[in-house]
Motif scaffolding. Structure first.
Motif, PDB file in Angstrom:
ATOM      1  N   ARG A  61       6.495  10.828  -1.893  1.00  0.00           N
ATOM      2  CA  ARG A  61       6.930  11.550  -0.687  1.00  0.00           C
ATOM      3  C   ARG A  61       6.220  11.017   0.543  1.00  0.00           C
ATOM      4  O   ARG A  61       6.827  10.836   1.600  1.00  0.00           O
ATOM      5  CB  ARG A  61       6.647  13.044  -0.839  1.00  0.00           C
ATOM      6  N   TRP A  62       4.933  10.733   0.419  1.00  0.00           N
ATOM      7  CA  TRP A  62       4.156  10.240   1.549  1.00  0.00           C
ATOM      8  C   TRP A  62       4.635   8.853   1.978  1.00  0.00           C
ATOM      9  O   TRP A  62       4.795   8.587   3.163  1.00  0.00           O
ATOM     10  CB  TRP A  62       2.679  10.203   1.153  1.00  0.00           C
ATOM     11  N   LEU A  63       4.884   7.979   1.001  1.00  0.00           N
ATOM     12  CA  LEU A  63       5.340   6.629   1.329  1.00  0.00           C
ATOM     13  C   LEU A  63       6.755   6.628   1.892  1.00  0.00           C
ATOM     14  O   LEU A  63       7.062   5.860   2.805  1.00  0.00           O
ATOM     15  CB  LEU A  63       5.255   5.723   0.098  1.00  0.00           C
ATOM     16  N   ARG A  64       7.632   7.463   1.379  1.00  0.00           N
ATOM     17  CA  ARG A  64       8.988   7.555   1.937  1.00  0.00           C
ATOM     18  C   ARG A  64       8.950   8.083   3.362  1.00  0.00           C
ATOM     19  O   ARG A  64       9.708   7.648   4.217  1.00  0.00           O
ATOM     20  CB  ARG A  64       9.853   8.450   1.063  1.00  0.00           C
ATOM     21  N   GLY A  65       8.063   9.014   3.627  1.00  0.00           N
ATOM     22  CA  GLY A  65       7.938   9.556   4.980  1.00  0.00           C
ATOM     23  C   GLY A  65       7.424   8.527   5.959  1.00  0.00           C
ATOM     24  O   GLY A  65       7.835   8.447   7.115  1.00  0.00           O
ATOM     25  N   ARG A  66       6.515   7.660   5.543  1.00  0.00           N
ATOM     26  CA  ARG A  66       5.964   6.615   6.414  1.00  0.00           C
ATOM     27  C   ARG A  66       6.999   5.541   6.715  1.00  0.00           C
ATOM     28  O   ARG A  66       7.033   5.004   7.806  1.00  0.00           O
ATOM     29  CB  ARG A  66       4.753   5.974   5.764  1.00  0.00           C
ATOM     30  N   SER A  67       7.845   5.220   5.745  1.00  0.00           N
ATOM     31  CA  SER A  67       8.813   4.138   5.967  1.00  0.00           C
ATOM     32  C   SER A  67       9.837   4.529   7.019  1.00  0.00           C
ATOM     33  O   SER A  67      10.339   3.676   7.729  1.00  0.00           O
ATOM     34  CB  SER A  67       9.489   3.747   4.653  1.00  0.00           C
ATOM     35  N   ARG A  68      10.157   5.800   7.167  1.00  0.00           N
ATOM     36  CA  ARG A  68      11.132   6.224   8.180  1.00  0.00           C
ATOM     37  C   ARG A  68      10.541   6.204   9.573  1.00  0.00           C
ATOM     38  O   ARG A  68      11.237   5.935  10.534  1.00  0.00           O
ATOM     39  CB  ARG A  68      11.612   7.636   7.851  1.00  0.00           C
TER      40      ARG A  68
END
Length: 71
Positions: A61-68
């Motif tokens: 969840r943290w990595l998906r949030g950073r990529s956006r």
């Protein structure tokens, strides 16, 4: 005094007093870690959280949030 020296001193004392020899340092580390892991899983289930995969899903969840937000 190191752990090994303390252990050897304890063994010497135990043998002189006719008592059982204490376990070697690290003899039960694996069992202690397993018991801690099981206890944490049990507490997670009681709290209504998933017992397994919590860290991986949180990192995902943290990595998906950073990529956006990097756009």
């Amino acid at each position: 005094m190191s752990v090994t020296q303390q252990y050897l001193l304890d063994v010497h004392r135990a043998l002189r007093h006719g008592e059982p020899v204490p376990p070697a340092p690290g003899a039960y580390d694996r069992q202690a870690v397993r018991a801690l892991r099981d206890h944490r899983r049990f507490r997670a289930v009681l709290a209504g959280r998933p017992a397994r995969g919590r860290v991986r899903s949180a990192l995902g969840r943290w990595l998906r949030g950073r990529s956006r937000t990097v756009c």
